[in-house]
Design an enzyme around this catalytic site. Sequence first.
Site, short mmCIF file in Angstrom:
data_model
loop_
_atom_site.label_atom_id
_atom_site.label_comp_id
_atom_site.label_asym_id
_atom_site.label_seq_id
_atom_site.Cartn_x
_atom_site.Cartn_y
_atom_site.Cartn_z
N ASP A 1 -2.09 -6.02 -9.50
CA ASP A 1 -1.77 -4.60 -9.73
C ASP A 1 -1.19 -4.45 -11.14
OD1 ASP A 1 0.40 -6.12 -8.90
OD2 ASP A 1 0.86 -4.88 -7.16
N GLU B 1 2.00 1.83 -7.05
CA GLU B 1 3.29 2.43 -6.73
C GLU B 1 3.21 3.95 -6.61
OE1 GLU B 1 5.98 0.70 -6.31
OE2 GLU B 1 5.87 -1.12 -7.52
ZN LIG Z 1 6.96 -1.90 -6.10
ZN LIG Z 2 4.87 -4.26 -6.31
#
Ligand SMILES: [Zn+2]
Ligand SMILES: [Zn+2]
Length: 443
Positions: free
Chosen positions: A128, A189
């Site tokens: 990510d 997020e």
């Molecule tokens: Zn996070």
């Molecule tokens: Zn994370």
Amino acid sequence: MNDGLLADLEAEIPGMLDALRAVRHDLHRHPELGFEEHRTQGVVRRWLESNGYRPAIMAETGLVADLRPSPTDHEGSPVDPTASTSRLTASATTNATTNAAPTTNAATTANAATATKTSTKTIALRADLDALPITEETDLPYASVYPGRSHKCGHDGHTTILLGTAAVLARHRVRIPGNVRLLFQPAEEGVRGGGAKVMIDEGALVGVDEVYGLHNWPAFPRGQVHVKPGATMAQVHNFKLVFRGVGGHGSQPQLCKDPVLAGAHFVTAVQSIASRTLGYEGGAVVSVCVFQAGRAENVIPAQATLEGTIRTFDPKITARVLARFREIAASTAATFDVRADLALRVGYPVLVNASACAAAVERVATRVVGATHLSSAGLPLAAGEDFAYFAANVPSAYFFLGAQVPGEDTPVCHHPMFDFDDSLIEIGMRMMLGLVVDRLTSH
Ligand SMILES: [Zn+2]
Ligand SMILES: [Zn+2]
């Protein structure tokens, strides 16, 4: 597992660590929020291209690259970043014929004669890219240069681990049987998250057999790998509940319908979901995190707003918890003669590790950190994680690298003092490389 191949891959790591730490610190200095990771995307893209990959843009600010793209891809003109979906689809449909794909990568050093028995599988590895809307409070030399933004979940480290893994795989491309797909995912997020789902919708998993992802976790001891089959992270629901009554003078409650009293009873009553509706089985967290009502000490307000989050790990439990939650909201409103307006926002689904994939992580972790440092303690986590979308589509496993330093109060993820532990770069790379070799050579 092909131990000789894996040993050769791992031997590349020590010489790369200085460069990888520099990349990690550069990413940390320049954090970007979900779907805004343009600079980060550029860093990843340049790294991949310099290692012979042909990355395609996906989900606005994400990237996908195949270690072994389709033959037509190799013969094609320069990379067209907008052609991501069609190329991946083409790559996937020709997956079974790509084992003899011409290898034009200058970085490839291994001799084709040493190639391992071929596989038609595609293993995807995910990192990510995004940061958080948190102001960094460390005095690190590579602290965030942007106020109100920082890498407080360690995604800079996850990205670096996958970049290092990509470089090692590229150097030994002809010896890797099957395909490895690198998923650099934006927007894990926050409210505008769910980058994983966007990537899947754009075709990121077409032709993929399994997906693996990792997260650093400072609540687990450093040097440990934590994994388990089954539910690993929570289904998330967030709620906003507004009790609407009739306001008035604080001295005349008989003329009002008090939403504060309703809200107070509701906060108490919902505690019974975990303790009474579920009992000893447990399996849910219900937290009221916001309670806002009124402005003046002698005025009964007209409304009270409660917000919070519900975490569950099993669809049957989820249904029971949500049903009971709605009942308590409605019955509380009836009891106190106010109205209840409930808005439930569905967050990430429960992240379920496939047994075979979790077992692969355990095998590899036993090699990397040793059986005594392999654990399932602390799992499932009640946090949410959009890797769940990958795991819902193909067999997958998500695992954790411990980062708690003994004797220290190591800041946890999302804390303003948090920083990714650079010692995890090597462990993370060994885990990812081990999984590639395990899954592509053990069949
Ligand atoms: Zn996070
Ligand atoms: Zn994370």
